[in-house]
Design a protein around this motif. Structure first.
Motif, PDB file in Angstrom:
ATOM      1  N   MET A 186      28.105 -27.817  26.716  1.00  0.00           N
ATOM      2  CA  MET A 186      27.192 -28.793  27.260  1.00  0.00           C
ATOM      3  C   MET A 186      27.827 -29.523  28.439  1.00  0.00           C
ATOM      4  O   MET A 186      27.140 -29.841  29.404  1.00  0.00           O
ATOM      5  CB  MET A 186      26.758 -29.783  26.184  1.00  0.00           C
ATOM      6  N   GLU A 187      29.119 -29.771  28.338  1.00  0.00           N
ATOM      7  CA  GLU A 187      29.802 -30.434  29.451  1.00  0.00           C
ATOM      8  C   GLU A 187      29.702 -29.599  30.727  1.00  0.00           C
ATOM      9  O   GLU A 187      29.427 -30.129  31.804  1.00  0.00           O
ATOM     10  CB  GLU A 187      31.266 -30.691  29.097  1.00  0.00           C
ATOM     11  N   ARG A 188      29.924 -28.289  30.606  1.00  0.00           N
ATOM     12  CA  ARG A 188      29.811 -27.405  31.783  1.00  0.00           C
ATOM     13  C   ARG A 188      28.390 -27.410  32.323  1.00  0.00           C
ATOM     14  O   ARG A 188      28.180 -27.453  33.535  1.00  0.00           O
ATOM     15  CB  ARG A 188      30.221 -25.980  31.420  1.00  0.00           C
ATOM     16  N   GLU A 189      27.412 -27.344  31.439  1.00  0.00           N
ATOM     17  CA  GLU A 189      26.019 -27.316  31.877  1.00  0.00           C
ATOM     18  C   GLU A 189      25.625 -28.605  32.583  1.00  0.00           C
ATOM     19  O   GLU A 189      24.851 -28.585  33.540  1.00  0.00           O
ATOM     20  CB  GLU A 189      25.102 -27.036  30.690  1.00  0.00           C
ATOM     21  N   ILE A 190      26.146 -29.735  32.138  1.00  0.00           N
ATOM     22  CA  ILE A 190      25.885 -31.000  32.814  1.00  0.00           C
ATOM     23  C   ILE A 190      26.451 -30.947  34.226  1.00  0.00           C
ATOM     24  O   ILE A 190      25.792 -31.344  35.186  1.00  0.00           O
ATOM     25  CB  ILE A 190      26.472 -32.184  32.015  1.00  0.00           C
ATOM     26  N   GLY A 191      27.663 -30.442  34.364  1.00  0.00           N
ATOM     27  CA  GLY A 191      28.272 -30.311  35.695  1.00  0.00           C
ATOM     28  C   GLY A 191      27.453 -29.408  36.607  1.00  0.00           C
ATOM     29  O   GLY A 191      27.230 -29.725  37.782  1.00  0.00           O
ATOM     30  N   VAL A 192      26.988 -28.292  36.077  1.00  0.00           N
ATOM     31  CA  VAL A 192      26.160 -27.372  36.864  1.00  0.00           C
ATOM     32  C   VAL A 192      24.859 -28.051  37.275  1.00  0.00           C
ATOM     33  O   VAL A 192      24.444 -27.979  38.436  1.00  0.00           O
ATOM     34  CB  VAL A 192      25.873 -26.068  36.077  1.00  0.00           C
ATOM     35  N   ALA A 193      24.218 -28.718  36.345  1.00  0.00           N
ATOM     36  CA  ALA A 193      22.952 -29.397  36.650  1.00  0.00           C
ATOM     37  C   ALA A 193      23.141 -30.435  37.748  1.00  0.00           C
ATOM     38  O   ALA A 193      22.314 -30.545  38.664  1.00  0.00           O
ATOM     39  CB  ALA A 193      22.387 -30.048  35.383  1.00  0.00           C
ATOM     40  N   LYS A 194      24.217 -31.174  37.690  1.00  0.00           N
ATOM     41  CA  LYS A 194      24.480 -32.187  38.715  1.00  0.00           C
ATOM     42  C   LYS A 194      24.711 -31.522  40.072  1.00  0.00           C
ATOM     43  O   LYS A 194      24.164 -31.970  41.081  1.00  0.00           O
ATOM     44  CB  LYS A 194      25.692 -33.036  38.316  1.00  0.00           C
ATOM     45  N   ARG A 195      25.501 -30.455  40.090  1.00  0.00           N
ATOM     46  CA  ARG A 195      25.777 -29.757  41.361  1.00  0.00           C
ATOM     47  C   ARG A 195      24.513 -29.155  41.962  1.00  0.00           C
ATOM     48  O   ARG A 195      24.369 -29.086  43.181  1.00  0.00           O
ATOM     49  CB  ARG A 195      26.825 -28.665  41.152  1.00  0.00           C
ATOM     50  N   LEU A 196      23.596 -28.699  41.114  1.00  0.00           N
ATOM     51  CA  LEU A 196      22.376 -28.069  41.605  1.00  0.00           C
ATOM     52  C   LEU A 196      21.268 -29.070  41.945  1.00  0.00           C
ATOM     53  O   LEU A 196      20.182 -28.684  42.347  1.00  0.00           O
ATOM     54  CB  LEU A 196      21.869 -27.050  40.582  1.00  0.00           C
ATOM     55  N   GLY A 197      21.553 -30.360  41.757  1.00  0.00           N
ATOM     56  CA  GLY A 197      20.596 -31.382  42.166  1.00  0.00           C
ATOM     57  C   GLY A 197      19.532 -31.736  41.153  1.00  0.00           C
ATOM     58  O   GLY A 197      18.437 -32.177  41.530  1.00  0.00           O
ATOM     59  N   ALA A 198      19.818 -31.585  39.864  1.00  0.00           N
ATOM     60  CA  ALA A 198      18.845 -31.961  38.835  1.00  0.00           C
ATOM     61  C   ALA A 198      18.511 -33.445  38.947  1.00  0.00           C
ATOM     62  O   ALA A 198      19.328 -34.251  39.391  1.00  0.00           O
ATOM     63  CB  ALA A 198      19.405 -31.657  37.444  1.00  0.00           C
ATOM     64  N   ASP A 199      17.303 -33.801  38.547  1.00  0.00           N
ATOM     65  CA  ASP A 199      16.862 -35.198  38.571  1.00  0.00           C
ATOM     66  C   ASP A 199      17.233 -35.944  37.296  1.00  0.00           C
ATOM     67  O   ASP A 199      17.199 -37.172  37.258  1.00  0.00           O
ATOM     68  CB  ASP A 199      15.342 -35.276  38.754  1.00  0.00           C
ATOM     69  N   GLY A 200      17.521 -35.206  36.243  1.00  0.00           N
ATOM     70  CA  GLY A 200      17.864 -35.813  34.968  1.00  0.00           C
ATOM     71  C   GLY A 200      18.162 -34.721  33.960  1.00  0.00           C
ATOM     72  O   GLY A 200      17.995 -33.535  34.253  1.00  0.00           O
ATOM     73  N   LEU A 201      18.613 -35.133  32.786  1.00  0.00           N
ATOM     74  CA  LEU A 201      18.992 -34.172  31.752  1.00  0.00           C
ATOM     75  C   LEU A 201      18.369 -34.558  30.421  1.00  0.00           C
ATOM     76  O   LEU A 201      18.111 -35.740  30.160  1.00  0.00           O
ATOM     77  CB  LEU A 201      20.511 -34.140  31.606  1.00  0.00           C
ATOM     78  N   VAL A 202      18.143 -33.549  29.592  1.00  0.00           N
ATOM     79  CA  VAL A 202      17.587 -33.757  28.262  1.00  0.00           C
ATOM     80  C   VAL A 202      18.515 -33.076  27.262  1.00  0.00           C
ATOM     81  O   VAL A 202      18.751 -31.879  27.345  1.00  0.00           O
ATOM     82  CB  VAL A 202      16.164 -33.168  28.147  1.00  0.00           C
ATOM     83  N   PHE A 203      19.056 -33.859  26.347  1.00  0.00           N
ATOM     84  CA  PHE A 203      19.885 -33.315  25.273  1.00  0.00           C
ATOM     85  C   PHE A 203      20.012 -34.369  24.187  1.00  0.00           C
ATOM     86  O   PHE A 203      19.546 -35.502  24.345  1.00  0.00           O
ATOM     87  CB  PHE A 203      21.273 -32.885  25.771  1.00  0.00           C
ATOM     88  N   GLY A 204      20.632 -34.015  23.115  1.00  0.00           N
ATOM     89  CA  GLY A 204      20.893 -34.946  22.029  1.00  0.00           C
ATOM     90  C   GLY A 204      21.609 -34.228  20.916  1.00  0.00           C
ATOM     91  O   GLY A 204      21.423 -33.031  20.730  1.00  0.00           O
ATOM     92  N   ILE A 205      22.430 -34.959  20.217  1.00  0.00           N
ATOM     93  CA  ILE A 205      23.237 -34.334  19.170  1.00  0.00           C
ATOM     94  C   ILE A 205      23.058 -35.103  17.864  1.00  0.00           C
ATOM     95  O   ILE A 205      23.169 -36.324  17.833  1.00  0.00           O
ATOM     96  CB  ILE A 205      24.732 -34.338  19.547  1.00  0.00           C
ATOM     97  N   LEU A 206      22.784 -34.356  16.811  1.00  0.00           N
ATOM     98  CA  LEU A 206      22.780 -34.923  15.461  1.00  0.00           C
ATOM     99  C   LEU A 206      24.009 -34.418  14.723  1.00  0.00           C
ATOM    100  O   LEU A 206      24.462 -33.292  14.947  1.00  0.00           O
ATOM    101  CB  LEU A 206      21.530 -34.496  14.682  1.00  0.00           C
ATOM    102  N   LYS A 207      24.527 -35.237  13.839  1.00  0.00           N
ATOM    103  CA  LYS A 207      25.604 -34.802  12.951  1.00  0.00           C
ATOM    104  C   LYS A 207      24.994 -33.919  11.862  1.00  0.00           C
ATOM    105  O   LYS A 207      23.783 -33.895  11.675  1.00  0.00           O
ATOM    106  CB  LYS A 207      26.279 -36.016  12.293  1.00  0.00           C
ATOM    107  N   GLN A 208      25.835 -33.242  11.120  1.00  0.00           N
ATOM    108  CA  GLN A 208      25.353 -32.391  10.034  1.00  0.00           C
ATOM    109  C   GLN A 208      24.568 -33.171   8.988  1.00  0.00           C
ATOM    110  O   GLN A 208      23.685 -32.627   8.337  1.00  0.00           O
ATOM    111  CB  GLN A 208      26.507 -31.638   9.367  1.00  0.00           C
ATOM    112  N   ASP A 209      24.866 -34.456   8.852  1.00  0.00           N
ATOM    113  CA  ASP A 209      24.165 -35.265   7.861  1.00  0.00           C
ATOM    114  C   ASP A 209      22.814 -35.783   8.357  1.00  0.00           C
ATOM    115  O   ASP A 209      22.131 -36.528   7.662  1.00  0.00           O
ATOM    116  CB  ASP A 209      25.042 -36.421   7.372  1.00  0.00           C
ATOM    117  N   GLY A 210      22.424 -35.408   9.579  1.00  0.00           N
ATOM    118  CA  GLY A 210      21.119 -35.778  10.105  1.00  0.00           C
ATOM    119  C   GLY A 210      21.077 -37.104  10.842  1.00  0.00           C
ATOM    120  O   GLY A 210      20.001 -37.565  11.221  1.00  0.00           O
TER     121      GLY A 210
END
Length: 162
Positions: A1-25
């Motif tokens: 995800m860190e690499r993808e964020i860097g790529v998105a920023k370099r390519l001029g994305a306007d924003g990002l959508v992601f989120g992480i849950l722990k195994q316990d929800g």
């Protein structure tokens, strides 16, 4: 995800959508916060993982701690229409600290009702019911987007005059 964020920023994305849950929800506040910081200055939307969290209201508080600026949600239901009572509660609980963006099954025919019942002001419409394989379907897709935009514009005008 860190690499993808860097790529998105370099390519001029306007924003990002992601989120992480722990195994316990529960929302993984630490790792999500790290990615939000890495994404700056781009705004981050926490995706519908909140809908499958252990406690959607607790999860909203966790998402706000991450620095995300909005959260996509169907209120824990299959569609935003079905989850509108929960979305209403989430919008109230957010108290302007984060944008709660109803998502799933939003169309030009139901967005006004969802807006009215939830008090939400931003909406996510994937329009997955309209596929684009040829020019005819592309025109149909454009018509659906135009209808949705027209309804949202009418809502905005109505709010300004009231």
């Amino acid at each position: 995800m860190e690499r993808e964020i860097g790529v998105a920023k370099r390519l001029g994305a306007d924003g990002l959508v992601f989120g992480i849950l722990k195994q316990d929800g529960h929302v993984d506040i630490g790792r999500t916060r790290w990615l939000v910081e890495l994404a700056r200055p781009l705004p981050v939307t926490f995706h519908r993982a909140i809908d499958v969290s252990v406690d959607i209201h607790e999860a909203l508080e966790g998402v706000m701690q991450t620095g995300a600026v909005r959260v996509l949600s169907s209120g824990g239901a299959a569609t935003a229409m079905e989850g509108s009572p929960c979305l209403t509660d989430l919008v109230k609980a957010a108290r302007g600290r984060i944008v709660v963006m109803p998502a799933s099954g939003i169309t030009a025919t139901n967005v006004a009702q969802i807006a009215e019942s939830t008090s939400a002001r931003e909406f996510h419409a994937g329009l997955s019911s309209v596929s684009v394989r040829d020019d005819l379907e592309a025109r149909r897709f454009e018509e659906e987007v135009r209808k949705l935009a027209d309804v949202l514009a009418a809502i905005a005008i109505n709010e300004q005059t009231n």
